[in-house]
Design a protein around this motif. Sequence first.
Motif: not given
Lengths: 190, 190
Positions: B76, B84, B95, B144-148, B150
């Motif tokens: 990305v 990450t 990350r 971190v929290k990755v977007k849905p 992914y």
Amino acid sequence: MNIGPYSYEDFLVTIKDFHGNIAPGIIAGGIMVDIARANLPAGEFFDVICETGHCLPDAVQILTPCTIGNGWLKIVDTSRYALTFYNKYTGDGTRVFLDAGKLGDWHCIRAWFLKDKPKKEQDFEGIIDEFRRAGTSIYSIKKVKVKPTYISSAKKKSSQVGLCPSCGEAYRTSLGKTCSACQGLGPFID
Amino acid sequence: MNIGPYSYEDFLVTIKDFHGNIAPGIIAGGIMVDIARANLPAGEFFDVICETGHCLPDAVQILTPCTIGNGWLKIVDTSRYALTFYNKYTGDGTRVFLDAGKLGDWHCIRAWFLKDKPKKEQDFEGIIDEFRRAGTSIYSIKKVKVKPTYISSAKKKSSQVGLCPSCGEAYRTSLGKTCSACQGLGPFID
């Protein structure tokens, strides 16, 4: 049959080591790499485009100097099972694809390739055996010219790097006043 | 210092074998992979996101089971030198990034990372030596929290495959009535 420098059996082991499992698509991909290479002008440097990100790029990474991280391998997702070896200066290339029109007698491969059956009903051993017996007979070749965007320009300018005023990390300043993550285009939930 | 299962020297050889040359970014990347792993919950399966396609993905492919072809590695591109490792079901991740704010005493790395000098004026041996001596001191970590998008969905539907009525090749029918190449989005000049 051999695939690259490997016997068929050794290639299966190499696939498992790199990819994590013996994905049928990488067997096909290995044979496709060999076909492309055999149809290149001798001694030519090449870049590779894969038209899918599924499996096929790993065949290229196992068998050629081209990787996703060195930029010699690119993925342009048209969803077709095809790869193109091309001259990075002229754009002249050889495209090899798994040809659905040639799968008549290869029932296991057809069921896998066209997803005629759910994955758990596929005959995995049958697919591997058919890929070996089918050899190069189920692929087709086409001469192509890739778009200028994939061709190396001798005058390619190196991009400028700066520190993003928002997150403080180094980024390509051509992307804007902040890095693209700080523009909301990153992979994280804020 | 060691990087993954390799001594520093052996890792350089491995980089050359896979990537084609000893790119400084992959040395950094190898150290970043080790930092991420050391900060993961024990025994957790993970996916990886690289925020650049340059070099870093090859460190991941050399040192982890994640490859571009098996889908466990995603790129990305925010242009930041960061990776990450994240839980593919919850999106919780660690990350790791090369921290420009920590490069004060490392002049060769700084000149390379921020492109302070043209490539041909970089001190290649100096960069390699500094990466070894700097160890893990020039990187930072963030939870971190990755977007849905992914995150793996248990109910992920397998895509349908059909034959493109224009080129005749197999493609994901969700892309439209023809494959994206026949919609003009492929890599070739017609």
